[in-house]
Design a protein around this motif. Sequence first.
Motif, PDB file in Angstrom:
ATOM      1  N   SER A 236       9.293 -15.363   8.327  1.00 28.12           N
ATOM      2  CA  SER A 236       8.979 -14.597   7.119  1.00 28.12           C
ATOM      3  C   SER A 236       9.868 -14.951   5.935  1.00 28.12           C
ATOM      4  O   SER A 236       9.413 -14.916   4.787  1.00 28.12           O
ATOM      5  CB  SER A 236       9.106 -13.092   7.400  1.00 28.12           C
ATOM      6  N   GLN A 248       1.906 -17.533   1.575  1.00 24.99           N
ATOM      7  CA  GLN A 248       1.742 -16.576   2.656  1.00 24.99           C
ATOM      8  C   GLN A 248       1.644 -17.272   4.013  1.00 24.99           C
ATOM      9  O   GLN A 248       0.836 -18.176   4.201  1.00 24.99           O
ATOM     10  CB  GLN A 248       0.478 -15.735   2.442  1.00 24.99           C
ATOM     11  N   GLY A 251       4.365 -14.165   8.961  1.00 23.77           N
ATOM     12  CA  GLY A 251       5.546 -13.313   8.892  1.00 23.77           C
ATOM     13  C   GLY A 251       5.610 -12.487   7.631  1.00 23.77           C
ATOM     14  O   GLY A 251       5.766 -11.262   7.674  1.00 23.77           O
ATOM     15  N   ASN A 252       5.472 -13.138   6.456  1.00 23.13           N
ATOM     16  CA  ASN A 252       5.550 -12.362   5.221  1.00 23.13           C
ATOM     17  C   ASN A 252       4.262 -11.618   4.911  1.00 23.13           C
ATOM     18  O   ASN A 252       4.269 -10.668   4.125  1.00 23.13           O
ATOM     19  CB  ASN A 252       5.973 -13.253   4.040  1.00 23.13           C
ATOM     20  N   THR A 255       4.988  -8.422   6.558  1.00 20.78           N
ATOM     21  CA  THR A 255       5.933  -7.700   5.709  1.00 20.78           C
ATOM     22  C   THR A 255       5.218  -7.069   4.514  1.00 20.78           C
ATOM     23  O   THR A 255       5.531  -5.931   4.120  1.00 20.78           O
ATOM     24  CB  THR A 255       7.035  -8.654   5.216  1.00 20.78           C
ATOM     25  N   SER A 256       4.250  -7.769   3.936  1.00 21.23           N
ATOM     26  CA  SER A 256       3.494  -7.231   2.807  1.00 21.23           C
ATOM     27  C   SER A 256       2.708  -5.994   3.202  1.00 21.23           C
ATOM     28  O   SER A 256       2.612  -5.035   2.429  1.00 21.23           O
ATOM     29  CB  SER A 256       2.546  -8.302   2.249  1.00 21.23           C
ATOM     30  N   LEU A 258       3.563  -3.912   5.538  1.00 19.44           N
ATOM     31  CA  LEU A 258       4.541  -2.837   5.693  1.00 19.44           C
ATOM     32  C   LEU A 258       4.987  -2.305   4.333  1.00 19.44           C
ATOM     33  O   LEU A 258       5.272  -1.103   4.190  1.00 19.44           O
ATOM     34  CB  LEU A 258       5.752  -3.342   6.477  1.00 19.44           C
ATOM     35  N   ASP A 259       5.054  -3.165   3.331  1.00 15.73           N
ATOM     36  CA  ASP A 259       5.487  -2.738   2.004  1.00 15.73           C
ATOM     37  C   ASP A 259       4.532  -1.708   1.400  1.00 15.73           C
ATOM     38  O   ASP A 259       4.962  -0.850   0.604  1.00 15.73           O
ATOM     39  CB  ASP A 259       5.612  -3.939   1.059  1.00 15.73           C
ATOM     40  N   TYR A 263       0.724   0.614   8.208  1.00 16.65           N
ATOM     41  CA  TYR A 263       1.328   0.348   9.507  1.00 16.65           C
ATOM     42  C   TYR A 263       0.318  -0.106  10.570  1.00 16.65           C
ATOM     43  O   TYR A 263       0.630  -0.993  11.364  1.00 16.65           O
ATOM     44  CB  TYR A 263       2.089   1.585   9.990  1.00 16.65           C
ATOM     45  N   ALA A 266      -0.335  -3.821   9.942  1.00 17.49           N
ATOM     46  CA  ALA A 266       0.848  -4.594  10.314  1.00 17.49           C
ATOM     47  C   ALA A 266       0.984  -4.671  11.830  1.00 17.49           C
ATOM     48  O   ALA A 266       1.330  -5.730  12.385  1.00 17.49           O
ATOM     49  CB  ALA A 266       2.098  -3.968   9.700  1.00 17.49           C
ATOM     50  N   SER A 270       0.775  -8.052  14.038  1.00 18.87           N
ATOM     51  CA  SER A 270       1.909  -8.343  14.923  1.00 18.87           C
ATOM     52  C   SER A 270       1.442  -8.486  16.367  1.00 18.87           C
ATOM     53  O   SER A 270       1.966  -9.326  17.115  1.00 18.87           O
ATOM     54  CB  SER A 270       2.941  -7.217  14.821  1.00 18.87           C
TER      55      SER A 270
END
Length: 302
Positions: A236, A248, A251-252, A255-256, A258-259, A263, A266, A270
Amino acid sequence: MGEVQGRHVSHGVRSVGTLARYGLLALPLAFVASLLWVPLGLMFVWSFWERAGFWIRPAFTFSSYADFLYGVRLLVLERSLVVAATVTLASLMLAYPIAYFLSMGVRRELTRAVLLLFTVPFLVNYIIRTFSWVYLLSRTGPVNRALIAIGVTDRSVDWLLFSDFAVFVGLISSYMPFMIYPLWAALDGIDRRLVEASWLLGASPRRTFLRVTLPLSMPGVFAAVIFGFVGSFGESAVPIILGGVGYQLMGNTITSALDVLNYPLAAAMSSVVVATMLLFLGAWYLAFDLRSVLGKIAWWRF
């Protein structure tokens, strides 16, 4: 009578020893279960829940997986697989000759020193090491200055930074050292008598390598591929720092999600990443034995 009592005593001692071993294993197993398997299980369960405001609520829906697999994020998954495969192949091409030279061509004392040197970069913070590439590859950095000095170009090259090239460089430098160790362990465990027998039978060095050394080192190759692919696939920080805004990978992308407090999405992404990693680990477990990877080291230790 004495022999019977002796057998009972011996059996009791073995039982106590077995219980003691299981007791010693109980604590680390409980530690792994509480800090690894329980969070992974919760992540998988949450991937089927629904988003509710700033949190999530229990449900059983595949909407998060649908958003992932039937949206633009699927392209990110495909891109991540291609990038991870490319980085793994390039890292393997670099790591294998190094491991071969360390196991076959130098003294053991020097080998230990070189392997220790490969661990030195990891004493520096991972983010700092990644940011150092920003300076090295920037328009005014050492790489561009060197290219201009030797006449390769007459002005700074723009594509060295914030590009696929920069991401590849960052990923290779991050995960290639990890691949050297299983390769070296597998190559170092090869019985030298097999190589010498091939030479005595008239095989050329190239044929000996292709027919003897390379096949016997394949467990280490597969282990190295797992290290490189899994790390690159879930990375990420490197895409954000060296790829620039909008670059992109999985990983990121997670993260995006989650931002924005999504959830379930994400967790679904995952779960797909973890499932991909588990497939590789399962294939390795079914195809190879631990002793075949570690070679002589395993026999010394176990």
